[in-house]
Structure formats: structure tokens, C-alpha cells
Design an enzyme around this catalytic site. Structure first.
Site, PDB file in Angstrom:
ATOM      1  N   ASP A   1      -7.538  24.553 -19.913  1.00  0.00           N
ATOM      2  CA  ASP A   1      -6.951  24.131 -18.625  1.00  0.00           C
ATOM      3  C   ASP A   1      -7.859  23.094 -17.943  1.00  0.00           C
ATOM      4  O   ASP A   1      -8.126  23.170 -16.743  1.00  0.00           O
ATOM      5  CB  ASP A   1      -6.747  25.341 -17.714  1.00  0.00           C
ATOM      6  CG  ASP A   1      -5.686  25.074 -16.631  1.00  0.00           C
ATOM      7  OD1 ASP A   1      -4.959  24.069 -16.766  1.00  0.00           O
ATOM      8  OD2 ASP A   1      -5.604  25.866 -15.676  1.00  0.00           O
TER       9      ASP A   1
ATOM     10  N   GLN B   1      -5.283  27.903  -1.862  1.00  0.00           N
ATOM     11  CA  GLN B   1      -4.337  28.908  -2.348  1.00  0.00           C
ATOM     12  C   GLN B   1      -3.566  28.349  -3.524  1.00  0.00           C
ATOM     13  O   GLN B   1      -3.281  27.155  -3.597  1.00  0.00           O
ATOM     14  CB  GLN B   1      -3.367  29.320  -1.229  1.00  0.00           C
ATOM     15  CG  GLN B   1      -2.409  30.422  -1.614  1.00  0.00           C
ATOM     16  CD  GLN B   1      -1.583  30.892  -0.434  1.00  0.00           C
ATOM     17  OE1 GLN B   1      -1.735  30.379   0.679  1.00  0.00           O
ATOM     18  NE2 GLN B   1      -0.715  31.862  -0.662  1.00  0.00           N
ATOM     19  N   GLY B   2      -3.267  29.226  -4.500  1.00  0.00           N
ATOM     20  CA  GLY B   2      -2.509  28.824  -5.671  1.00  0.00           C
ATOM     21  C   GLY B   2      -1.772  30.006  -6.251  1.00  0.00           C
ATOM     22  O   GLY B   2      -1.724  31.094  -5.650  1.00  0.00           O
TER      23      GLY B   2
END
Length: 612
Positions: free
Chosen positions: A422, A305-306
Site C-alpha cells: 500500500d 480519519q479514514g
């Protein structure tokens, strides 16, 4: 299979030739007619080799296909049957007049004798029947009609008859002979019936008992000698057994090949069908939200999860597993979703994660990726306490080369250049063999390969990996070199096994690891970071030098990713130390430690702004 068939035919022809040769040489059947007697040793046909039969046992075939036995002298009898066990041959006079032939018969030169014999019988030519004593016992004399003529009859008289009871004055003795007879019935076989001849010599008596047959030796000896040889029947049985076994094996092999062929054909159809299903599943496809729930089994297995949302493990087919990222609708305007689908949805590279599908069902958005069981690189380089997650320096080097090739493909291998913005350990996923794959293209931008700079309205990236020019145009234009900077920071974190920047630490000079690495290498000092072997030290030094080359403050001083790949794949000893990225070339900075701290301060401010 053809080889086995050829061998099978060879054995069959060999057996057939042997059987035919044996049959032609010493036939053991009824060659004169189907109803004729069985002919085998000691009998033979006259046209057969001499070793096929014993002397005196020659037979022949008549024009009427009857079997004939010829006795001395010129006595010919038809053979009805041969009884080999009792050594007896059943014969019959061809003209039903045995008396005519008995005159010439000489048993002394023949191996045969009568089964029942009455010796010294006289044959008398008498003018009348009454001459023999009408009224006396008929057992004393026997008329021979086949030799008699009107007025001159022929009779046979038993030699031991009381001749004084017979009037032989008008008779004349013709010849003496022995006559076959049957003492049980008193029938002396003058009526043309079949009678028996015996042979007394036991020839090769033990041969049949041993499963063999008898024949004469091929020798020059005057006295015939016999020998026992393996019978054709036994050879046929043995060879037939071998032949049958081979035939059985051949049939089994043939059936197995047919079964295997059918099995392979079935497997082929199944594999093709499965491939088409998997291929349909693996190409980027659009799924409904109900499909997403089915694929994830109602969101049962959570992987992570983020800020972007939650990732679940899913399954498209029995062997195709996927990772499903449910995007957080509360953030952004859908740009991350569009970037992902627009970039990796159309490219394929071994070091770029594959987008399997997507979901855009109303406000619900999801991305479906290939499933990579070893998760992210971050888990392996920042987990110092857990040895299960530690990687060797050789493996770290292989991972670094794979990441560099993936980025180089994004920059040069696609129709449009893809800038990731990123690159960090969290976005590097590892498959079951620890092959790296670049993921998370939510911040990516597309531009032409001729475009030297891209416009940026907002800052893209993660603290600690953002290139200086993204934060300030004083360092130059934003370009593909920004990804090179991020990759350099990633390499240095792989070397140190720790994050390069921790903005939560007050004394930033103590935590800016890239500057510490440069100082050690510039003074010729070994890094001594988790080093166990000399080869490890070389790899660590190579990764550090390449990383420092990539984090030069100005983009123009950084190598392209193509050059980075060459540096990582080349010899580390040939690499030279890059310029100090923390020197006075940084605008308004004169001290190395100040340069690092100043840059970190900018990052800290940005981080604080993002949190607010």
C-alpha cells in the site's frame, strides 16, 4: 583550574620572598625582643646594610636582648623607646650611673643632644659633704653616690652656681660636662632614671607623608644622601590587594566549578532518568484503553480519519508526542492490527515510522506511532493552490530517495521480507525536517527472502497503485516487485503534482498521466511541470525515468529497490529511457492508449465492487 592555582602559588611565593627579603635587609620591627623599640630609618642595627640607617644612628642588641645605643666616646645607653615624629629617643644608663659615662660623652661627634641641658656642670671630688657649705641650698650641688666612696664623695655642681657660697678648698675638679635635666622638676637625672635625647636633623621628612620610606642612596659620595622609596607596607598593601583580588577570583571560580559540577551531575541524573522514561515510553509497549484515553487527553486533538478509524494526537511525556490510531472494529477480523504489530513493532529504520505501542483491550484496539508534525506527503504534492505546501524539486528528490531506502530495507534489511502492498503518498509521513517515513502496514505480508512469489487470496492495495499482477496472474506472480510498481506510481505523482488515475473521469485517455509523461520523454520533449530552473528540469526528468522503470507491466522488467536507490542517487544524465510500459507486450493489447484505458477499466470495476 590547575593553571589558576599554579599562578596563585607563584604570586604568593613572590610576595613572600619580597617581604622576607625586605625584612632581612632593613628590618622595621623590634628585632632584639618583643618589648623592644621599633627600629626603622634613620636607625639601623650594626649588622644591617649601611643604607638602612643614617650615620650615627647605629643600634645593637645586648646579650640580655636589650637595644643599645652607642655614643662617642664609648658611651652606651639602653634604648627604651623611639619617638620618630618628635625625633626623640628615650634612653637609660645600664648601670644607673650616668655621671660615669658623661665624662667621655662628645656631642660634637653625635647627632644627638639632651632634651633639657644644663651646661658646664662641674664634678668635684670632695673629702666631706660639709665642705660644700653645709646649710646652703641643695640645688647648688648634687651628690653622686655611684661615684662616691667612703671618705671621698663626688658631687655635681651647677656651673652657674655662686661658687663664693661654697667652700671648695678640699675639693678637686674632675671634669666638665653637660647634664640632662628637667627644668620643670629640677631633676637632673642623676638617680638612674630614663631621660631623653633629641636629634635635630630632619631626614626624609616628606617620605612618610607620601606613603614611602627613607633610606641612604647606594653611592660613593662622601656626604650621605637619602632617597624615598616605596614602603614595604605599601607594597604589601598593593600586592596584598592584588593577591586578595586574585584569591577572591580563585574562590569564585572554585565555587562556580563546584556549582557547575553539581549542576552537571544533577542534569546528568535528570537526563538519565528522563531518557529511561522516554525509552520506556518509546519501545513498543502494551497499553490499556484507559491509558489510551489519558494519552490522548480524552481524544481531544483529532488528526485525521479514514476507513481504518480515527487518528488522535497524544503525549507520553513532556517531550514525546505520539499519534494514536483507534481502529474501526466494524471492519476486518483484526488482520490489520496483527500486521502492524508483527511488522513495524520489531524493526527500526529512519524511513519507517516507529510503532511506540498498542492497545488490545477487549474489542478495543489502537496503535500508537511516533508523531510526525508535517503529516503526509499527499498534502504537499496534491495541494497546487496552497504555496505553503509546495516543496522544491531538490526536497522532492530527497524524499524520493528516503522512501526508496525505506522500502529497500523492508525488502532486504529484515529477517523476513516485508511486502507493504500500500505504498502511496497518503502513507508517507514527513517529520519536522521533511524526512519521509513509510507508515500503515495494515495490508503488509511477511515472507522469506528466498520466496519468489506470495499467494494472494484477496486484492491488496489502493486504486491507482496496485500492480497488474495483483489484479491478474497473466502479468506474473505477486512479489516484492509489486511494491516497486506502487513506488513508481508515487514518483510519477510527485513529478506531476496530481493523481495519475481518476476513475471518476469519463475520458480516461486524458487523465492517464504516466502515458503522457512517457510520450513526452520518448519524443525528447521537456516536461515543463512547475519548472523554474534548469536543475529542476533535470530532477523532474530523473524522477520520471525512474518512475517509468518501476511501472513496467511485468514484474521481471522492474528494477529492485536497491537498484532504484542507486538510480535516484546517481547522475540523471546516465539514465536511459525504459521500454514503453504501455506497448503491445501487454496481453491482448496493441494500442498504447488502449492499454492504459484497459488497465483503468479493471481498476474501475474493482473500485465499484469494493464500494458495493
Amino acid at each position: 583550574m590547575d593553571r589558576y592555582l599554579s599562578l596563585f602559588l607563584f604570586l604568593f611565593m613572590t610576595l613572600f620572598a619580597e617581604m622576607r627579603g625586605r625584612r632581612d635587609e632593613c628590618m622595621t620591627s623590634n628585632p632584639c625582643s618583643d618589648q623592644g623599640p621599633l627600629i626603622q630609618f634613620p636607625f639601623r642595627l650594626k649588622d644591617q646594610p649601611r643604607h638602612c640607617g643614617y650615620p650615627g644612628f647605629e643600634l645593637s642588641c645586648t646579650e640580655n636582648n636589650q637595644t643599645m645605643l652607642e655614643l662617642p666616646v664609648s658611651v652606651k645607653l639602653l634604648v627604651k623607646n623611639i619617638k620618630y615624629k618628635s625625633r626623640e629617643i628615650i634612653v637609660q644608663d645600664p648601670d644607673n650611673c650616668l655621671a660615669r659615662q658623661l665624662r667621655n660623652l662628645n656631642f660634637a661627634a653625635s647627632p644627638f643632644y639632651f632634651k633639657f641641658e644644663l651646661d658646664f656642670t662641674f664634678f668635684i671630688n670632695c673629702s666631706s659633704y660639709e665642705t660644700l657649705g653645709h646649710g646652703y641650698s641643695p640645688y647648688l650641688y648634687y651628690p653622686i653616690p655611684c661615684l662616691s666612696v667612703p671618705g671621698n664623695s663626688v658631687h655635681a655642681v651647677w656651673s652657674s652656681s655662686p661658687f663664693n657660697l661654697l667652700d671648695l678648698s678640699s675639693c678637686r675638679r674632675l671634669y666638665n660636662s653637660s647634664v640632662p635635666g628637667n627644668r620643670d622638676s629640677g631633676d637632673f637625672m642623676f638617680n638612674g632614671s630614663a631621660f631623653s635625647l633629641k636629634w635635630s636633623k630632619s631626614i626624609c621628612r616628606s617620605c612618610p607623608e607620601g606613603g614611602k620610606i627613607c633610606r641612604l642612596k647606594k653611592s660613593n659620595s662622601t656626604e650621605p644622601e637619602t632617597e624615598c622609596i616605596k614602603g614595604v607596607l605599601k607594597k604589601i598593601i598593593v600586592t596584598g590587594a592584588i593577591f586578595g583580588f586574585f584569591l577572591l577570583v580563585l574562590v569564585i571560580v572554585a565555587l562556580y566549578r563546584v556549582y557547575k559540577s553539581n549542576k552537571l551531575e544533577r542534569e546528568y541524573r535528570i537526563n538519565v532518568k528522563k531518557f529511561l522514561q522516554d525509552y520506556e515510553a518509546l519501545k513498543p509497549s502494551r497499553y490499556s484503553y484507559s491509558d489510551i484515553k489519558r494519552i490522548t487527553n480524552q481524544f481531544k486533538d483529532k488528526l485525521g480519519q479514514g476507513g481504518y478509524g480515527i487518528v488522535y494526537k497524544g503525549k507520553l511525556s513532556d517531550e514525546v508526542f505520539v499519534a494514536v490510531k483507534i481502529l474501526n472494529n466494524s471492519q476486518g477480523n483484526g488482520e490489520e492490527f496483527i500486521n502492524e504489530v508483527a511488522t513495524i513493532g520489531t524493526i527500526h529504520h529512519v524511513n519507517v515510522v516507529r510503532l511506540v505501542g498498542f492497545c488490545a483491550d477487549g474489542f478495543k484496539r489502537a496503535l500508537i506511532y511516533e508523531y510526525l508534525p508535517n503529516e503526509s506527503l499527499e498534502k504537499f504534492i496534491f495541494s497546487k493552490a496552497d504555496k505553503n505546501y509546495s516543496l522544491s524539486w531538490k526536497k522532492l528528490q530527497e524524499i524520493a530517495i528516503g522512501i526508496s531506502k525505506g522500502i529497500e530495507y523492508l525488502h532486504q534489511g529484515c529477517d523476513q521480507r516485508i511486502l507493504h502492498f500500500d505504498i502511496k503518498p497518503h502513507n508517507i509521513l514527513l517529520d519536522h525536517n521533511f524526512n519521509p517515513k513509510i507508515s500503515d502496514f495494515g495490508l503488509a505480508k511477511l515472507c522469506s527472502k528466498e520466496q519468489s512469489a506470495v499467494s494472494m487470496t484477496v486484492i491488496r492495495g489502493t486504486m491507482g497503485y496496485i500492480a497488474p499482477e495483483v489484479l491478474s496472474r497473466n502479468f506474473g506472480n505477486v512479489s516484492y516487485k509489486s511494491d516497486v510498481y506502487s513506488f513508481g506510481m508515487l514518483l510519477l505523482e510527485m513529478v506531476g503534482g496530481r493523481k495519475n488515475i481518476d476513475v471518476s473521469v469519463e475520458s480516461t485517455s486524458q487523465v492517464y498521466f504516466p502515458e503522457w509523461i512517457y510520450n513526452h520523454l520518448d519524443h525528447g520533449e521537456e516536461l515543463l511541470i512547475r519548472i523554474e530552473e534548469e536543475e529542476d528540469a533535470k530532477i523532474a526528468k530523473k524522477l520520471a525515468i525512474v518512475g517509468l522503470s518501476c511501472i513496467q507491466w511485468y514484474p521481471v522488467d522492474r528494477p529492485s529497490m536497491k537498484t532504484v536507490v542507486q538510480m535516484l542517487e546517481g547522475e540523471g544524465d546516465k539514465l536511459t529511457m525504459p521500454p514503453n510500459p504501455f506497448a503491445s507486450r501487454v496481453p491482448s493489447k496493441t494500442n498504447l492508449s488502449k492499454a492504459g484505458r484497459a488497465f483503468q477499466q479493471e481498476l474501475a470495476i474493482i473500485s465499484e465492487l469494493e464500494q458495493n
